[in-house]
Design an enzyme around this catalytic site. Structure first.
Site, PDB file in Angstrom:
ATOM      1  N   HIS A 105      16.483  42.283  55.555  1.00 53.23           N
ATOM      2  CA  HIS A 105      16.355  43.471  56.420  1.00 53.23           C
ATOM      3  C   HIS A 105      14.978  43.458  57.051  1.00 53.23           C
ATOM      4  O   HIS A 105      14.102  42.677  56.665  1.00 53.23           O
ATOM      5  CB  HIS A 105      16.644  44.758  55.637  1.00 53.23           C
ATOM      6  CG  HIS A 105      15.664  45.080  54.555  1.00 53.23           C
ATOM      7  ND1 HIS A 105      15.433  44.245  53.490  1.00 53.23           N
ATOM      8  CD2 HIS A 105      14.850  46.152  54.376  1.00 53.23           C
ATOM      9  CE1 HIS A 105      14.530  44.796  52.695  1.00 53.23           C
ATOM     10  NE2 HIS A 105      14.147  45.948  53.220  1.00 53.23           N
ATOM     11  N   HIS A 121      12.422  45.602  57.290  1.00 49.45           N
ATOM     12  CA  HIS A 121      11.227  46.323  56.851  1.00 49.45           C
ATOM     13  C   HIS A 121      10.058  45.334  56.727  1.00 49.45           C
ATOM     14  O   HIS A 121      10.252  44.170  56.379  1.00 49.45           O
ATOM     15  CB  HIS A 121      11.473  47.026  55.507  1.00 49.45           C
ATOM     16  CG  HIS A 121      12.110  48.383  55.677  1.00 49.45           C
ATOM     17  ND1 HIS A 121      12.828  49.014  54.682  1.00 49.45           N
ATOM     18  CD2 HIS A 121      12.110  49.248  56.739  1.00 49.45           C
ATOM     19  CE1 HIS A 121      13.254  50.189  55.117  1.00 49.45           C
ATOM     20  NE2 HIS A 121      12.843  50.350  56.359  1.00 49.45           N
ATOM     21  N   ASP A 134       7.635  44.674  54.720  1.00 46.56           N
ATOM     22  CA  ASP A 134       7.298  43.905  53.512  1.00 46.56           C
ATOM     23  C   ASP A 134       8.257  42.744  53.261  1.00 46.56           C
ATOM     24  O   ASP A 134       8.072  41.987  52.304  1.00 46.56           O
ATOM     25  CB  ASP A 134       7.194  44.827  52.283  1.00 46.56           C
ATOM     26  CG  ASP A 134       8.478  45.611  52.017  1.00 46.56           C
ATOM     27  OD1 ASP A 134       9.208  45.924  52.968  1.00 46.56           O
ATOM     28  OD2 ASP A 134       8.760  45.915  50.839  1.00 46.56           O
ATOM     29  N   HIS A 135       9.272  42.599  54.117  1.00 42.92           N
ATOM     30  CA  HIS A 135      10.195  41.461  54.033  1.00 42.92           C
ATOM     31  C   HIS A 135      10.107  40.589  55.289  1.00 42.92           C
ATOM     32  O   HIS A 135      10.805  39.596  55.399  1.00 42.92           O
ATOM     33  CB  HIS A 135      11.635  41.957  53.870  1.00 42.92           C
ATOM     34  CG  HIS A 135      11.859  42.735  52.612  1.00 42.92           C
ATOM     35  ND1 HIS A 135      12.597  42.254  51.564  1.00 42.92           N
ATOM     36  CD2 HIS A 135      11.395  43.946  52.217  1.00 42.92           C
ATOM     37  CE1 HIS A 135      12.599  43.154  50.578  1.00 42.92           C
ATOM     38  NE2 HIS A 135      11.869  44.185  50.955  1.00 42.92           N
ATOM     39  N   HIS A 138      20.934  50.907  52.397  1.00 42.74           N
ATOM     40  CA  HIS A 138      19.492  51.150  52.409  1.00 42.74           C
ATOM     41  C   HIS A 138      19.180  52.081  53.581  1.00 42.74           C
ATOM     42  O   HIS A 138      20.093  52.529  54.283  1.00 42.74           O
ATOM     43  CB  HIS A 138      18.761  49.795  52.533  1.00 42.74           C
ATOM     44  CG  HIS A 138      17.288  49.858  52.289  1.00 42.74           C
ATOM     45  ND1 HIS A 138      16.724  50.550  51.244  1.00 42.74           N
ATOM     46  CD2 HIS A 138      16.234  49.291  52.968  1.00 42.74           C
ATOM     47  CE1 HIS A 138      15.404  50.405  51.288  1.00 42.74           C
ATOM     48  NE2 HIS A 138      15.082  49.664  52.328  1.00 42.74           N
ATOM     49  N   ASP A 198      17.018  45.152  49.864  1.00 52.26           N
ATOM     50  CA  ASP A 198      16.805  46.478  49.275  1.00 52.26           C
ATOM     51  C   ASP A 198      18.094  47.290  49.378  1.00 52.26           C
ATOM     52  O   ASP A 198      18.767  47.296  50.414  1.00 52.26           O
ATOM     53  CB  ASP A 198      15.691  47.217  50.018  1.00 52.26           C
ATOM     54  CG  ASP A 198      14.339  46.552  49.818  1.00 52.26           C
ATOM     55  OD1 ASP A 198      14.280  45.500  49.153  1.00 52.26           O
ATOM     56  OD2 ASP A 198      13.348  47.094  50.329  1.00 52.26           O
ATOM     57  N   HIS A 235      11.002  43.071  43.275  1.00 54.78           N
ATOM     58  CA  HIS A 235      10.694  44.156  44.228  1.00 54.78           C
ATOM     59  C   HIS A 235      10.248  45.414  43.482  1.00 54.78           C
ATOM     60  O   HIS A 235      10.735  46.514  43.716  1.00 54.78           O
ATOM     61  CB  HIS A 235      11.930  44.446  45.105  1.00 54.78           C
ATOM     62  CG  HIS A 235      11.625  45.218  46.360  1.00 54.78           C
ATOM     63  ND1 HIS A 235      11.706  46.594  46.425  1.00 54.78           N
ATOM     64  CD2 HIS A 235      11.227  44.816  47.585  1.00 54.78           C
ATOM     65  CE1 HIS A 235      11.404  47.004  47.645  1.00 54.78           C
ATOM     66  NE2 HIS A 235      11.100  45.945  48.369  1.00 54.78           N
TER      67      HIS A 235
END
Lengths: 313, 313
Positions: B63, B65, B67-68, B140, B211, B269
């Site tokens: 996904h 976001h 942090d990914h 999510h 997530d 995570h």
């Protein structure tokens, strides 16, 4: 006033050296700090420094190449997560706004503070009661700027012992004297500001350049600076490659420092072909032309003295 | 077949733990490797691993976001600088193409290899002679996918000693037998494939989820997997917060593993509030529900055995 290099590697990180970012701490700013450039992993480096990301106040980007830029979305996001609520001013070349807006929008990143993006031109970038920041365009493959930070001189210290002896009552008269005005006491005596106020403290000038080939505007911007931060991507034997890629060598950085009459040169942005062990020889090359050169070491504080005494070291 | 966690921290990096990325090495792929997600600093973590970025072959984003995702532009750029010339296949949710195109265009990053961007939907994402990868949408705050990697069974080993004894000449007949076809020799004897070929080696199934809150599609995707990688952002006492932010707790991850009948659960995570010292208690919480759980440790190889023997440990 301290400068910290958070990254000294050009293009990509290697073991023990990250890509470009510099933190600047000034006593006037009461615990906040400024930064120049933000390569990937800058927020990781801050975790290894005394700086708290939530206290970052201004961030200046020299140019939009990835090794100076790609740490920005993550750093902006983490500043929010770490409780930063004060506004952040972000300066950089045109294109910066689109980069930030695209990356934050697509990742659905929401900041808990006002982000003020300023796409800059040459000239004065910002000023406050303590500092003026000017920018000039350098000579690189893409638009690349240098920043000149001028600390305003501070008025000298009031000699309160002498004032007490002279019978000057504390209060508004002190302020008048400190700001340079002479005063007349009730008994008719004139007290001259110059007699009771020490010499003004000269401001410091720090110049941080983005990637560049040697150019006149770099010399002009750095003129008389207390400290010049200049890239030295390559050793002198790779002068042709430096020219081809719009970079400078150790000797070229030193020549600019000399031509500009700066007091101190810190070289950085070393090609990833150079390991930490190679930096001493890069430093030695620069010193042939400009003796007061140091090769920047990451996560080490460089104090910038107000006087020129460091010239003797 | 080994899985390496390059980051196990949710949201932002902390000391000793980076944001999400996972590397997967399979013997079939002859020195190349795959990755799942690419948080900022992933290329730095690869420098601390045995993986060579130039050999990265496929990269799956769960996904968008930060942090990914935010390590992607720098990683793509460095793969080029490090000599990667083979094509790279990049898979992820819609929006990925715009993110890559914007960041590479604005930074004037030019890649020395073909980058093939695939914006995915649910279903089969890619397949080759050895693996099939399927994706399913999870639950999510934004579109988040899980990936199911199915290793195809390998045909059993040919018993060449027995074939020599039976007088079967090596050559095309061997291939026929290995691929399951019975053959008739010139003297009329019939050799059955099943007599001279060992049992097929079963393929492994690995499921890596983005997530997610607990959801049916996570259970369906993970059904019967040899290994499930599941987020466990929060300990069980923060189950309300987990729900609010679209995440799972340690117990919820374990419940999904149990419901799906997987053989092994790796949780990762972890919220940045948890230090490395806290991970043992997170692991213990999951084990209450699903005993064969490990809390992922960064830069440690997790070998994925072909049999179910590890269930006994």
């Amino acid at each position: 006033m301290e400068l910290w290099f958070l990254g000294t590697s050009a293009g990509m990180p290697i073991a023990n050296r990250n890509v470009t970012a510099i933190a600047l701490q000034m006593p006037q700013n009461r615990g906040t700090f400024w930064m120049f450039d933000c390569g990937e992993g800058t927020q990781h480096q801050l975790l290894r420094s005394p700086f708290r990301l939530s206290r970052l106040e201004k961030l200046f980007i020299t140019h939009l190449h990835g090794d100076h830029l790609f740490g920005l979305p993550g750093l902006l996001s983490s500043r929010s997560s770490l409780g930063g609520t004060e506004p952040l001013d972000l300066y950089g070349p045109p294109g910066l706004r689109e980069f930030i807006e695209a990356t934050l929008r697509i990742s659905e990143t929401h900041l808990g503070y006002p982000l003020r993006i300023h796409e800059i031109e040459e000239g004065t970038v910002c000023e406050d009661d303590f500092f003026t920041v000017e920018a000039a365009k350098l000579d690189h493959r893409i638009d690349s700027f240098g920043y000149r930070i001028t600390e305003l001189p501070r008025t000298g210290v009031l000699n309160t012992e002498l004032l007490a002896k002279l019978g000057v009552p504390s209060g508004p008269l002190y302020g008048s004297l400190k700001s340079g005005r002479d005063i007349t006491l009730e008994d008719g005596r004139i007290i001259r500001s110059a007699e009771v106020v020490g010499n003004p403290l000269p401001g410091r000038i720090i110049v941080v350049l983005g990637d560049t080939k040697p150019c006149d505007s770099a010399i002009e911007l750095a003129r008389g600076a207390d400290l010049l931060v200049h890239e030295a991507t390559f050793a002198n034997d790779l002068v042709d490659k430096a020219g081809e890629y719009g970079h400078s060598t150790t000797l070229q950085a030193a020549e600019t420092a000399q031509a500009a009459g700066v007091k101190w040169l810190l070289i950085t942005h070393f090609s990833s072909r150079y390991s930490s062990e190679d930096l001493a020889s890069l430093e030695a090359e620069s010193r042939i032309v400009f003796s007061h050169t140091d090769a920047a070491v990451e996560l080490k504080p460089y104090a910038i003295p107000r006087t020129t005494a460091r010239n003797s070291d």
